[in-house]
Design an enzyme around this catalytic site. Structure first.
Site: not given
Ligand code: UDP
Length: 313
Positions: A37, A119, A150
């Site tokens: 994006n 990942a 995160y």
């Protein structure tokens, strides 16, 4: 009979690591569908691929469901802001891409019967109380601190990946990526390596946070890509650390960048960000044993290549 060309979807394919993976897969004669994006990715990272017959760029936020026509053999889910500066700027997007984005990418893997790779990150270990960090360490994360968006998103991503593996029998891989650097990191990325190089080349002060005694272990991008390919070709479903076990203090890193650039910049000290991990170094015995992998590029050599790239871009 000529074997069918394999198709790989790379989410975050226009990002730093994602774009190096796209390069490698095109080189290896795979069909690549790059989904990004562009909130932290950049089309310039894939400009060399845009006119290739086997490369397709799809501008899409993987936090929203995605439909892809035709067969897909591999899905590598690399989309996420990954610099502390980015995930502080995009906390909701970071949470969404780690949770909803991983769910959507796994859903695609299920529909296509594709192999899936997540990942993940050394941030799942938080500010670690065990040093160096083996895969068996469960971590020390502040869920409500600024980095929690995160860290927890990636911890959730690992959990849902393992659940899809156990319940839906998806052929999954999880890599925990430690600090990685190289060409295509953005100058204003905010992380130590690009910040220091950019500052040194511009003769600006080198901003060391805290007293610079915190440590990191830096892996050159080409070494990481090698490890990713080897892990994808393995049969390992539980997380594998990939990173360089040579540990440096951040002050040492600043001095090496000054030496290699020949810069006259001064080191200045700035406040340490909240929850900044004090130490980080991977145990890579699993990757060594399982994949016969270990990083080859010494820090100075990798930094020289990175500095050369920063000079011309
Ligand atoms: N850091 C620094 N100066 C900078 C950027 C980062 O001293 O301009 C420090 C940061 O506080 C951390 C280390 O360098 O201790 C590595 O930070 P980075 O953002 O590269 O990645 P992290 O490992 O924290 O995700």
């Amino acid at each position: 009979m000529v074997s069918k060309m394999k198709t790989v979807v790379v989410t975050g394919g226009a990002g730093f690591i994602g774009s190096h993976l796209c390069d490698r897969f095109i080189e290896n004669k795979l069909k690549v569908i790059c989904v990004d994006n562009l909130i932290s990715g950049d089309l310039r990272n894939i400009s060399q691929l845009l006119n290739k017959k086997n490369f397709k760029f799809v501008r899409h936020d993987i936090s929203k469901p995605i439909k892809i026509k035709g067969e897909v053999d591999y899905i590598l889910h690399f989309a996420s802001p990954a610099s502390p500066v980015d995930y502080l700027m995009y906390p909701i997007q970071t949470l969404k891409v780690g949770s909803l984005g991983t769910r959507n990418a796994l859903g695609l893997a299920k529909a296509k019967k594709a192999k899936f790779m997540l990942a993940s990150t050394s941030e799942v270990y938080g500010d670690p109380l065990v040093h160096p960090q083996p895969e068996s360490y469960w971590g020390h994360v502040n869920p409500i601190g600024p980095r929690g968006v995160y860290d927890e998103a990636k911890r959730f991503a690992e959990a849902i990946t393992m659940a899809y593996n156990r319940v839906h029998k998806i052929d999954t891989r999880i890599i925990r990526i430690f600090n990685t650097y190289g060409p295509r990191m953005r100058k204003r990325d905010g992380r130590a390596v690009p910040n220091f190089i950019d500052q040194a080349l511009k003769g600006k002060p080198i901003t060391v946070y805290g007293n610079g005694s915190q440590t990191r272990s830096f892996c050159y991008i080409d070494d990481l890509v090698e490890g990713i390919i080897k892990l994808m070709n393995s049969r390992m479903h539980t997380p594998v650390n990939l990173g360089n076990p040579n540990e440096f203090t951040i002050k040492e890193l600043a001095k090496i960048v000054l030496e290699l650039t020949g810069s006259k910049s001064k080191i200045v000290y700035r406040p340490l960000p909240q929850d900044d991990p004090k130490q980080r170094k991977p145990v890579i015995s699993l990757a060594k044993r399982l994949l016969n992998w270990q990083p080859k590029t010494p820090l100075k050599e990798g930094l020289e290549k990175t500095i050369s790239w920063f000079r011309i871009s």
